[in-house]
Design an enzyme around this catalytic site. Structure first.
Site, PDB file in Angstrom:
ATOM      1  N   LYS A  52      67.303  44.384 -19.454  1.00 43.79           N
ATOM      2  CA  LYS A  52      68.388  45.209 -19.981  1.00 43.79           C
ATOM      3  C   LYS A  52      68.416  45.093 -21.506  1.00 43.79           C
ATOM      4  O   LYS A  52      68.036  44.060 -22.041  1.00 43.79           O
ATOM      5  CB  LYS A  52      69.730  44.744 -19.403  1.00 43.79           C
ATOM      6  CG  LYS A  52      69.781  44.684 -17.879  1.00 43.79           C
ATOM      7  CD  LYS A  52      69.799  46.044 -17.252  1.00 43.79           C
ATOM      8  CE  LYS A  52      69.935  45.944 -15.723  1.00 43.79           C
ATOM      9  NZ  LYS A  52      69.989  47.260 -15.073  1.00 43.79           N
TER      10      LYS A  52
ATOM     11  N   HIS B 207      61.268  51.005  -5.991  1.00 46.39           N
ATOM     12  CA  HIS B 207      62.689  51.226  -6.288  1.00 46.39           C
ATOM     13  C   HIS B 207      63.163  52.453  -5.526  1.00 46.39           C
ATOM     14  O   HIS B 207      62.418  53.421  -5.369  1.00 46.39           O
ATOM     15  CB  HIS B 207      62.905  51.416  -7.792  1.00 46.39           C
ATOM     16  CG  HIS B 207      64.339  51.266  -8.195  1.00 46.39           C
ATOM     17  ND1 HIS B 207      65.292  52.238  -7.954  1.00 46.39           N
ATOM     18  CD2 HIS B 207      65.003  50.255  -8.802  1.00 46.39           C
ATOM     19  CE1 HIS B 207      66.465  51.831  -8.403  1.00 46.39           C
ATOM     20  NE2 HIS B 207      66.316  50.625  -8.915  1.00 46.39           N
TER      21      HIS B 207
END
Length: 473
Positions: free
Chosen positions: A175, A294
């Site tokens: 992140k 994902h």
């Protein structure tokens, strides 16, 4: 219904529209071992009987159309048609029914999830006779499963490649997901891996943007992996997202990852598509790459309770198409799922044979024969206080992925990774000693804090964090 009219030029053919249930509702039908079985949650329009609605689903997802056609006489409908063979009301819901449909295996191309979904869910969901329609589960017969390669490697081969046994694996999504330069991104990867994580991860929408082109990211991440491996003596990996706008570009990125010698790449299998995913899975098996999956976009398909597709169907499809990991919810954290239902599809990902169990959302007994298993990935709003519950719920064959729960540590990325690794090792040791993680989880974490200032700092930061939002639907 319009009247049926016999034409002068035919014998036995009647033009016009007839009720679907006359042909496609067959309660006397005995399913075959080779049939693909589907459980649909059907909400008919007012005035439409459930038998007609279920038969319409069977017809429109197999051989039927809205009217009788001449060419029906040129084939054997009894051989190729879908059949609605059982209907039951949904307990506690008004005008909702579970309609079971059997499809002959010859309707489907071998080894093609794309064709399977195009047939079963490609057209019928817009049918006017239905207010809503949801595919709850599929039974894939072994005869069809054997036409698929499935996961590139599977759980045991992955453990052997990584030389890591007896515990869940630890991961972290880097992140902020967008905006970092490739060099700063690689720095974060190194710090997390050096601190004790097994994997770091590209986020699902990290592809090749102006601020960080894919080739630069791959190079800096590879440098981070090798540096962390040299310093820790452990095999490390970063999920390099190979998802791209074309299959050719996707494979080009996977080829470059292989040339760098990294162990794993990644794909967004729903937005990328099943054809692309199966193509990449075949490449990964042939070239020794693990494949992380994902599920970006899944909630568009599976979130509504009465329309769309349940994630267990998407999970089964992924196991056929190919992937070594897939995100599967957490049961705790910000992306919670119902525990028994979540564990139901986790078992469908990992186990060779899963019995029918309606309490866990499993409508059919599923035999995967020799198809390798997929490791479920728990991620989304989890932190060190969740570690005992995650270890107990998911067991060893899982990846526990802490994004903000690593990078949000007050002392930095590496201490965040240390905190997670210490918490995990403490939970695994306690479990192996016979302690009850559900009852003693907080105590186990507090005891470990005495030996790890990094864990103590993490526990202090996240002690009050909860994700509690009132349900509005």
């Amino acid at each position: 219904m319009s009247p049926q009219t016999e034409t002068k030029a035919s014998v036995g053919f009647k033009a016009g529209v007839k009720e679907y249930k006359l042909t496609y509702y067959t309660p006397e039908y005995e399913t075959k071992d080779t049939d693909i079985l589907a459980a649909f949650r059907v909400t008919p329009q007012p005035g439409v009987p459930p038998e007609e609605a279920g038969a319409a689903v069977a017809a429109e997802s197999s051989t039927g159309t809205w009217t009788t056609v001449w060419t029906d006489g040129l084939t054997s409908l009894d051989r190729y048609k879908g059949r609605c063979y059982h209907i039951e009301p949904v307990l506690g819901e008004k005008d909702q029914y579970i309609c079971y449909v059997a499809y002959p295996l010859d309707l489907f191309e071998e080894g093609s999830v794309t064709n399977m979904f195009t047939s079963i869910v490609g057209n019928v969901f817009g049918f006017k006779a239905l207010r809503a329609l949801r595919l709850e589960d599929l039974r894939i017969p072994p005869a069809y499963i054997k036409t698929f390669q499935g996961p590139p490697h599977g759980i045991q081969v992955e453990r052997d490649k990584l030389n890591k046994y007896g515990r869940p694996l630890l991961g972290c999504t880097i992140k902020p997901k967008l905006g970092l330069s490739a060099k700063n991104y690689g720095r974060a990867v190194y710090e997390c891996l050096r601190g004790g994580l097994d994997f770091t991860k590209d986020d699902e929408n990290v592809n090749s943007q102006p601020f960080m082109r894919w080739r630069d990211r791959f190079l800096f991440c590879a440098e981070a992996i090798y540096k962390a491996q040299a310093e820790t003596g452990e095999i490390k990996g970063h999920y390099l997202n190979a998802t791209a706008g074309t299959c050719e570009e996707m494979i080009k990125r996977a080829v470059f990852a292989r040339e760098l010698g990294v162990p794993i790449v990644m794909h967004d299998y729903l937005t990328g598509g099943f054809t692309a995913n199966t193509t990449l899975a075949h490449y990964c098996r042939d070239n020794g790459l693990l494949l992380h999956i994902h599920r970006a976009m899944h909630a568009v398909i599976d979130r509504q309770k009465n329309h769309g597709m349940h994630f267990r169907v998407l999970a089964k499809a992924l196991r056929l198409s190919g992937g070594d990991h897939i995100h599967a919810g957490t049961v705790v954290g910000k992306l919670e799922g119902e525990r028994e239902i979540t564990l139901g599809f986790v078992d469908l990902l990992r186990d060779d044979f899963v019995e029918k169990d309606r309490s866990r959302g499993i409508y059919f007994t599923q035999d995967w024969v020799s198809l390798p298993g997929v490791i479920p990935v728990a991620s989304g709003g989890i932190h060190v206080w969740h570690m005992p519950a995650l270890t107990e719920i998911f067991g060893d064959d899982s990846v526990l992925q802490f994004g903000g729960g690593t990078l949000g540590h007050p002392w930095g990325n590496a201490p965040g990774a240390v905190a997670n690794r210490v918490a995990l090792e403490a939970c695994v040791q306690a479990r192996n000693e016979g302690r009850d993680l559900a009852a003693e989880g907080n105590t186990i974490i507090r005891e470990a804090c005495k030996w790890s200032p990094e864990l103590a700092a993490a526990c202090e930061v996240w002690k009050e964090i909860k994700f509690e939002f009132p349900a509005m639907d």
